[in-house]
Design an enzyme around this catalytic site. Structure first.
Site, short mmCIF file in Angstrom:
data_model
loop_
_atom_site.label_atom_id
_atom_site.label_comp_id
_atom_site.label_asym_id
_atom_site.label_seq_id
_atom_site.Cartn_x
_atom_site.Cartn_y
_atom_site.Cartn_z
N MET A 37 0.40 -0.20 -5.76
CA MET A 37 0.45 -0.53 -7.19
C MET A 37 0.07 -1.99 -7.38
SD MET A 37 3.44 1.79 -8.84
CE MET A 37 4.83 0.79 -8.40
N GLY A 38 -0.60 -2.57 -6.38
CA GLY A 38 -1.06 -3.95 -6.50
C GLY A 38 0.04 -4.95 -6.18
N LEU A 97 -0.26 -7.35 -4.13
CA LEU A 97 -0.28 -7.17 -2.67
C LEU A 97 0.39 -8.33 -1.96
CD1 LEU A 97 -3.90 -5.77 -2.11
CD2 LEU A 97 -1.79 -4.55 -2.68
N GLY A 143 3.09 -7.13 3.57
CA GLY A 143 3.45 -5.74 3.90
C GLY A 143 2.28 -4.80 3.64
N HIS A 144 1.64 -4.95 2.46
CA HIS A 144 0.48 -4.10 2.15
C HIS A 144 -0.66 -4.38 3.12
CE1 HIS A 144 2.26 -4.39 -2.05
NE2 HIS A 144 2.18 -3.10 -1.87
N GLY A 204 4.16 2.75 3.56
CA GLY A 204 5.14 1.93 4.27
C GLY A 204 6.48 2.63 4.48
N LYS A 256 9.26 1.25 4.17
CA LYS A 256 10.28 0.77 3.22
C LYS A 256 10.60 1.85 2.18
CE LYS A 256 9.70 -2.39 -0.01
NZ LYS A 256 10.33 -1.75 -1.19
N GLN A 272 9.85 8.42 -0.19
CA GLN A 272 8.48 8.69 -0.64
C GLN A 272 7.63 9.16 0.53
OE1 GLN A 272 6.15 6.02 -3.34
NE2 GLN A 272 5.29 5.22 -1.46
N SER A 275 6.92 -6.15 -3.68
CA SER A 275 6.33 -6.81 -4.86
C SER A 275 7.42 -7.20 -5.84
CB SER A 275 5.35 -5.87 -5.56
OG SER A 275 4.40 -5.40 -4.64
O1 PAF Z 1 4.45 2.98 -2.99
C1 PAF Z 1 3.78 2.71 -4.01
O2 PAF Z 1 3.32 1.61 -4.22
C2 PAF Z 1 3.55 3.82 -5.04
O3 PAF Z 1 4.68 4.65 -5.17
C3 PAF Z 1 2.29 4.65 -4.76
C4 PAF Z 1 2.41 5.41 -3.47
C5 PAF Z 1 1.07 3.75 -4.72
C6 PAF Z 1 2.08 5.68 -5.87
O4 PAF Z 1 1.93 5.07 -7.11
#
Ligand code: PAF
Length: 295
Positions: free
Chosen positions: A9-10, A12, A15-16, A132, A134, A138, A171
């Site tokens: 979701m930007g 960044l 971690g990303h 990730g 974290k 999900q 973030s």
């Molecule tokens: O983990 C995230 O940043 C969000 O949940 C994802 C997987 C990009 C979906 O919007």
């Protein structure tokens, strides 16, 4: 040509970027998606204020060797503008795997995550996707979706990146005041203490069965002392955290565990509010030569 995708979701952070590097080791091209997905935010959550730093994000992707950044707008993803609710008639229904952890605190969140990840998979058609650790719930849900719906995509897990004091990178850490930032690493300290205590319990159980291989069928499970978790919840509450949950769950189904079975992977996970910031973190645990996964 193999393509690996890193959905984000930007905003960044390191971690990303570590997920991007891991994706690069698994593919010829890395695609990063950047989209703040409205359908995974509930009423009163931080959709509007979620940090949006597209120019810096794109520059970081360029420097990390990303082949393509896909940063769609609301109209491309849901056929709407910012003022209208996303138009969609099809949604996911998840059973069991959202009964615990963040599920009860964020109704409809994971349905929104699966919806957008499914759309992004269809648009980008990656061979692999990296998410990730974290966001552990999900991760298990996305892997379950990919498996159950026969999606031709490999779901990889990137380890949680931490600040030097142990705070999981996120973030949302920008919301922390300087006092809260000093306290925030307590969450990981609590997780580690519980992991050490579980290791201790498993170690004692193993020593009482000297000479018996713990992987033998029928090796007894170790009962978890619930006080080890409640003590950490009290400690956090006394230090200004509002703990939403602190749980030990089985994998991959994410159900509460009151015993540890040898060889099985467990998650110790927590979510707590500190001021207006919601922090989540987790560690993995397996009763196996008293070794644990991750850091
Ligand atoms: O983990 C995230 O940043 C969000 O949940 C994802 C997987 C990009 C979906 O919007």
């Amino acid at each position: 040509m193999r393509v690996a995708m890193v959905p984000t979701m930007g905003a960044l952070h390191e971690g990303h970027l570590s997920l991007v590097r891991q994706a690069g080791e698994n593919a010829d091209h890395v695609v990063v998606t950047i989209f703040v997905n409205p359908t995974q935010f509930g009423p009163g959550e931080d959709y509007e204020e979620y940090p949006r730093t597209l120019d810096t994000d794109v520059e970081q992707c360029r420097q990390t060797g990303v082949s393509l950044v896909f940063a769609p707008g609301l109209s491309e993803m849901y056929g709407t503008t910012g003022t209208e609710a996303p138009k969609h008639f099809i949604s996911f229904r998840i059973s069991k795997m959202t009964d615990q952890l963040c599920g009860p605190f964020r109704p409809a969140h994971f349905e929104g995550v699966l919806q957008v990840v499914n759309k992004l998979f269809n648009i980008v058609q990656p061979d692999a996707a990296v998410f990730g650790q974290k966001d552990i719930q999900q991760w298990f849900l996305i892997r379950q979706m990919a498996g159950e719906l026969d999606m031709p995509v490999e779901i990889l897990m990137g380890p949680t990146r931490r600040e030097p004091d142990g705070l999981a990178q996120s973030s949302r850490n920008v919301y922390l005041t300087s006092d809260e930032r000093k306290k925030a690493p307590m969450l990981f300290e609590s997780l580690q203490r519980i992991r050490w205590q579980l290791e201790g319990q498993c170690h004692s159980a193993r020593s009482t069965r000297a000479g018996e291989a713990i992987t033998e069928p029928g090796t007894p499970a170790v009962s978890v002392n619930p006080a080890i978790i409640s003590e950490e919840i009290n400690r956090l509450d006394e230090n200004g955290f509002h703990v939403e949950y602190f749980s030990l769950v089985t994998t991959p189904d994410l159900q509460p565990a009151d015993v540890i079975e040898p060889g099985r992977l467990y998650v110790i996970a927590t979510a707590a509010r500190l001021g207006k910031t919601r922090l989540i973190d987790n560690v993995l645990f397996t009763f196996k030569d008293s070794q644990t996964h991750d850091a």
